[in-house]
Design an enzyme around this catalytic site. Structure first.
Site, PDB file in Angstrom:
ATOM      1  N   TYR A  63       0.820  -1.217   0.000  1.00  0.00           N
ATOM      2  CA  TYR A  63       0.000   0.000   0.000  1.00  0.00           C
ATOM      3  C   TYR A  63       0.855   1.269   0.000  1.00  0.00           C
ATOM      4  O   TYR A  63       0.432   2.307  -0.509  1.00  0.00           O
ATOM      5  CB  TYR A  63      -0.976  -0.002   1.181  1.00  0.00           C
ATOM      6  CG  TYR A  63      -2.205  -0.831   0.911  1.00  0.00           C
ATOM      7  CD1 TYR A  63      -3.189  -0.388   0.051  1.00  0.00           C
ATOM      8  CD2 TYR A  63      -2.367  -2.082   1.506  1.00  0.00           C
ATOM      9  CE1 TYR A  63      -4.319  -1.155  -0.216  1.00  0.00           C
ATOM     10  CE2 TYR A  63      -3.496  -2.859   1.250  1.00  0.00           C
ATOM     11  CZ  TYR A  63      -4.464  -2.388   0.386  1.00  0.00           C
ATOM     12  OH  TYR A  63      -5.578  -3.149   0.120  1.00  0.00           O
ATOM     13  N   ALA A  78     -15.778  -9.705  -3.054  1.00  0.00           N
ATOM     14  CA  ALA A  78     -16.369 -11.040  -3.067  1.00  0.00           C
ATOM     15  C   ALA A  78     -16.930 -11.318  -4.449  1.00  0.00           C
ATOM     16  O   ALA A  78     -17.481 -10.436  -5.102  1.00  0.00           O
ATOM     17  CB  ALA A  78     -17.468 -11.125  -2.007  1.00  0.00           C
ATOM     18  N   ARG A  86     -25.974  -8.203  -8.684  1.00  0.00           N
ATOM     19  CA  ARG A  86     -24.849  -7.372  -8.262  1.00  0.00           C
ATOM     20  C   ARG A  86     -25.187  -6.614  -6.978  1.00  0.00           C
ATOM     21  O   ARG A  86     -24.327  -6.392  -6.131  1.00  0.00           O
ATOM     22  CB  ARG A  86     -24.493  -6.394  -9.381  1.00  0.00           C
ATOM     23  CG  ARG A  86     -23.890  -7.056 -10.611  1.00  0.00           C
ATOM     24  CD  ARG A  86     -23.564  -6.023 -11.686  1.00  0.00           C
ATOM     25  NE  ARG A  86     -22.955  -6.644 -12.856  1.00  0.00           N
ATOM     26  CZ  ARG A  86     -23.629  -7.124 -13.890  1.00  0.00           C
ATOM     27  NH1 ARG A  86     -24.947  -7.054 -13.881  1.00  0.00           N
ATOM     28  NH2 ARG A  86     -23.001  -7.653 -14.913  1.00  0.00           N
ATOM     29  N   SER A  99     -11.821  -1.014   3.848  1.00  0.00           N
ATOM     30  CA  SER A  99     -10.491  -1.382   4.323  1.00  0.00           C
ATOM     31  C   SER A  99      -9.423  -1.018   3.298  1.00  0.00           C
ATOM     32  O   SER A  99      -8.369  -0.467   3.640  1.00  0.00           O
ATOM     33  CB  SER A  99     -10.450  -2.889   4.608  1.00  0.00           C
ATOM     34  OG  SER A  99      -9.144  -3.307   4.932  1.00  0.00           O
ATOM     35  N   ASP A 146     -21.218  -3.175 -20.559  1.00  0.00           N
ATOM     36  CA  ASP A 146     -22.558  -3.428 -21.085  1.00  0.00           C
ATOM     37  C   ASP A 146     -22.717  -2.817 -22.475  1.00  0.00           C
ATOM     38  O   ASP A 146     -23.280  -3.438 -23.380  1.00  0.00           O
ATOM     39  CB  ASP A 146     -23.613  -2.845 -20.139  1.00  0.00           C
ATOM     40  CG  ASP A 146     -23.416  -3.305 -18.713  1.00  0.00           C
ATOM     41  OD1 ASP A 146     -23.677  -4.492 -18.435  1.00  0.00           O
ATOM     42  OD2 ASP A 146     -22.989  -2.499 -17.875  1.00  0.00           O
ATOM     43  N   SER A 147     -22.212  -1.599 -22.639  1.00  0.00           N
ATOM     44  CA  SER A 147     -22.303  -0.941 -23.944  1.00  0.00           C
ATOM     45  C   SER A 147     -21.492  -1.692 -24.991  1.00  0.00           C
ATOM     46  O   SER A 147     -21.922  -1.838 -26.142  1.00  0.00           O
ATOM     47  CB  SER A 147     -21.818   0.510 -23.832  1.00  0.00           C
ATOM     48  OG  SER A 147     -22.654   1.263 -22.966  1.00  0.00           O
ATOM     49  N   ALA A 148     -20.315  -2.168 -24.590  1.00  0.00           N
ATOM     50  CA  ALA A 148     -19.500  -2.947 -25.522  1.00  0.00           C
ATOM     51  C   ALA A 148     -20.203  -4.247 -25.901  1.00  0.00           C
ATOM     52  O   ALA A 148     -20.165  -4.674 -27.067  1.00  0.00           O
ATOM     53  CB  ALA A 148     -18.133  -3.242 -24.898  1.00  0.00           C
ATOM     54  N   ARG A 149     -20.842  -4.870 -24.931  1.00  0.00           N
ATOM     55  CA  ARG A 149     -21.587  -6.099 -25.213  1.00  0.00           C
ATOM     56  C   ARG A 149     -22.709  -5.833 -26.219  1.00  0.00           C
ATOM     57  O   ARG A 149     -22.936  -6.619 -27.154  1.00  0.00           O
ATOM     58  CB  ARG A 149     -22.182  -6.662 -23.917  1.00  0.00           C
ATOM     59  CG  ARG A 149     -21.183  -7.362 -23.010  1.00  0.00           C
ATOM     60  CD  ARG A 149     -21.805  -7.669 -21.656  1.00  0.00           C
ATOM     61  NE  ARG A 149     -20.931  -8.513 -20.836  1.00  0.00           N
ATOM     62  CZ  ARG A 149     -21.058  -8.652 -19.518  1.00  0.00           C
ATOM     63  NH1 ARG A 149     -22.022  -8.006 -18.870  1.00  0.00           N
ATOM     64  NH2 ARG A 149     -20.231  -9.429 -18.841  1.00  0.00           N
ATOM     65  N   HIS A 173     -25.051  -0.559 -13.664  1.00  0.00           N
ATOM     66  CA  HIS A 173     -24.398  -1.750 -14.228  1.00  0.00           C
ATOM     67  C   HIS A 173     -25.043  -2.945 -13.555  1.00  0.00           C
ATOM     68  O   HIS A 173     -24.544  -3.490 -12.565  1.00  0.00           O
ATOM     69  CB  HIS A 173     -22.893  -1.712 -13.953  1.00  0.00           C
ATOM     70  CG  HIS A 173     -22.186  -2.980 -14.335  1.00  0.00           C
ATOM     71  ND1 HIS A 173     -22.241  -3.515 -15.594  1.00  0.00           N
ATOM     72  CD2 HIS A 173     -21.413  -3.826 -13.608  1.00  0.00           C
ATOM     73  CE1 HIS A 173     -21.529  -4.624 -15.642  1.00  0.00           C
ATOM     74  NE2 HIS A 173     -21.021  -4.843 -14.439  1.00  0.00           N
TER      75      HIS A 173
END
Length: 313
Positions: A63, A78, A86, A99, A146-149, A173
């Site tokens: 860090y 996670a 999501r 953290s 999402d836009s690329a998809r 998203h």
């Protein structure tokens, strides 16, 4: 020097580091993860390709290395489970993000945060709250993937290079995202004009494509457990726009300050990105249906933001 610190070396983080390597982005790339052995292995593995891409410093970071970094990219968190939205992730990942951000800020970081951890809009807002940074310096990956998809899906359907398909997905998203068909175009033709000239396609085809895009992550997770290549490439594109001072327009998660009749929420919207972060947010004039969907997405995210802040108090 373009110094990047990648925090999180799971599927997304390691794929992003590889994308940086392959595209020659960043002269100095440090990787932080709790699994120090995997980081060491990935650093060595990536370093073996330097003879083909040019000089770059790739290393296992601490860090303390965040000091004087230009960009800190957070991919840690996670994993999204099968059949989990999501937004279900929010409380678990908020604790992880807090953290991480505390450790970054304790080491004098004053660059730009790029957030990919999910739910990305909520966590981008949370990072802004934790740091007190100006809005331009805290960016989420938003609806870039999402836009690329969608562009890829439309390109495949119509047999057009997706780079020549200009359609954006805005909003969360996640489950309340929506395509802005009213401003979409292919080669200068509005979507409605394209359909008129190609009657073999219909509005129903477009709706099917957008639904498939919205559910793409769930499908990929069912197949292989996680999505990571697509988002890694999207993150690399955002990184390029920032570090190379491009003033590029990309759909990312940004902090609204009056746009779309709202403030104090991070959500996917087109924005101009350069070395300073977000130069400006582009507010697209939405039609009535799209505006209704945007407001629904905003309210969904505000509720989740409030959940995070209450849990943090």
């Amino acid at each position: 020097m373009n110094k990047i610190i990648v925090i999180g070396n799971g599927d997304v983080g390691s794929s992003y580091s590889f994308a940086l390597m392959a595209q020659g982005l960043g002269s100095d790339v440090g990787i932080i993860d709790l699994d120090s052995d995997k980081v060491a292995g990935d650093v060595q593995d990536l370093t073996h390709g330097l003879a083909y891409v040019g000089p770059k410093n790739i290393y296992s970071a601490e860090y303390s290395d965040c000091f004087q970094a230009d960009l800190v990219v957070i991919t840690a968190g996670a994993a999204q489970k099968e059949n989990e939205t999501r937004l279900d992730l929010v409380k678990r990942n908020a604790r992880i993000i807090k953290s991480i951000v505390t450790s970054v800020m304790d080491n004098g970081f004053d660059g730009i945060f790029l957030i990919a951890s999910n739910p990305v809009d909520v966590l981008t807002h949370y990072v802004k709250e934790l740091t007190g940074f100006p809005s331009r310096k805290v960016i989420g990956s938003g609806t870039s993937l999402d836009s690329a998809r969608l562009r890829s899906a439309v390109g495949e359907k119509f047999q057009i290079d997706p780079r020549d398909v200009n359609i954006y997905i805005l909003g969360e998203h996640g489950d309340t995202q929506f395509p802005v068909w009213s401003h979409g175009n292919i080669g200068g033709l509005k979507i409605t004009e394209w359909l008129t000239q190609h009657p073999e396609f219909s509005q129903e085809d477009l709706l099917t494509l957008s639904e498939n895009v919205k559910n793409a992550a769930y499908e990929i997770i069912n197949y292989k457990g996680s999505t990571h290549y697509g988002i890694a490439i999207a993150l690399a594109r955002i990184t390029q726009a920032i570090l190379q001072d491009e003033n590029a327009v990309l759909p990312v998660s940004v902090h609204l300050e009056g746009q779309y009749e709202n403030s104090d929420v991070c959500i996917g919207s087109n924005a101009v990105l350069n070395r300073e972060g977000v130069r400006e947010i582009i507010e697209i004039p939405l039609d009535e249906d799209e505006m209704t969907k945007m407001q629904h997405s905003i309210q969904t995210l505000k509720q989740m933001q409030q959940t995070v802040l209450e849990d943090d108090s």
